[in-house]
Motif scaffolding. Structure first.
Motif: not given
Length: 326
Positions: A305-322
């Motif tokens: 669904d994201l259709e990501l490729k190497e070199g592209e920028k993406v937003h990451a949201v950590p869940g359940n972090s300690r």
């Protein structure tokens, strides 16, 4: 048979393999010593067995001091990674060996030994291989012979040193599940060494995480995984760190959610540096603006669904972090 390890220290020259180890192992439990190479887990196992002597400290079996007892007197069964089978002996002869060398007063009759061996081979599900030699067996079959031989002398404690380390992944997974079922049937106190996190978490009643000669955490598999005591335990059990000041957050790779846009949700941006497809999951390595690399694991549908490729920028949201302080 309970085991108490009290203030055990062991040095090899200038290298301290174990540093003042204290550990209680309840009777009838299956306990894993988990850690990287050089953490001291095999040394501790050999000291429990009586194959190594501690420089200080003591080992108690069911409340009795066994520190100066030999391996034979401790009545332990030991299973090695390389099987250590007698090549010139059949499966039957390998399993019967420990029974035949017992003192005469403790030795079974020939028919008694035969019955005992067949009982054990049936227990480990290889009775049909009784007349085979080790070279005629697969790795998994040889390991079952080694286990039957260890059980033949009716040990008070069963010790296993990387028992599945030499096997391929599929056989390894089958055997560790089989070992769990076998333990549930025989209930002998068992301690096994492994560096495989998945193996320890799947098989054990209790996991002992070791590092650099010390115990980092002891607990049930779910407790150790869900509530790691420190950054080392979290990282060794598959966590990734997201550094900051004055603390660092640790999160599992599969608990990081990716999206093309921020959408007002706190997180961080990273550039996709590497993509690796593995079965039903896709592993990605993200590089943050500060140069830090973060591993992420998502399912194939999300990746598609994201259709990501190497070199592209993406937003990451950590869940359940300690969070651990730096």
């Amino acid at each position: 048979m309970s085991i108490e390890i009290r203030s055990v220290t062991k040095n090899f020259g200038k290298h301290c393999a174990l540093k003042n180890i204290d550990l209680s192992i309840p009777g009838g439990e299956l306990v894993s010593l988990l850690g990287p190479s050089g953490s001291g887990k095999t040394t501790l196992l050999r000291i429990i067995a009586g194959l190594e002597a501690p420089d200080s400290g003591s080992i108690l079996f069911h409340g009795e001091d066994a520190t100066k007892q030999s391996a034979r007197d401790r009545k332990v069964g030991f299973v090695f990674q390389n099987y250590a089978l007698f090549r010139h002996m059949t499966v039957f002869e390998n399993v019967a060996f420990g029974l035949k060398v017992k003192p005469r007063r403790d030795r079974l009759s020939k028919s008694g030994i035969r019955d005992k061996v067949f009982q054990l081979l049936k227990l480990v599900q290889i009775d049909w291989l009784v007349d085979h030699y080790p070279f005629q067996l697969s790795g998994g079959q040889r390991q079952r012979v080694a286990l039957a031989r260890a059980l033949a002398v009716e040990p008070r404690v069963l010790l296993l040193d990387e028992p599945f380390g030499a096997l391929d992944a599929k056989v390894r997974k089958e055997l560790r599940r089989w070992l769990r079922r076998l333990h549930d049937e025989i209930h002998v106190t068992s301690v096994f060494v492994t560096h495989d996190q998945e193996e320890a978490l799947e098989v054990s009643d209790i996991v002992v995480v070791m590092n650099e000669g010390q115990i980092e955490q002891v607990g049930a598999p779910d407790d150790v995984y869900d509530h790691p005591a420190n950054p080392f335990v979290h990282g060794f059990l598959g966590g990734v760190s997201i550094h900051g000041l004055p603390a660092s957050a640790y999160v599992r790779p599969h608990e990081i959610e990716l999206s093309r846009k921020r959408n007002g949700v706190p997180g961080f941006y990273g550039v996709v540096k590497y993509i690796f497809r593995k079965g039903t999951t896709v592993h990605l390595e993200l590089e943050r603006d500060n140069g830090e690399c973060v591993d992420v694991e998502i399912d194939r549908d999300s990746f598609r669904d994201l259709e990501l490729k190497e070199g592209e920028k993406v937003h990451a949201v950590p869940g359940n972090s300690r969070v651990f302080s730096n």
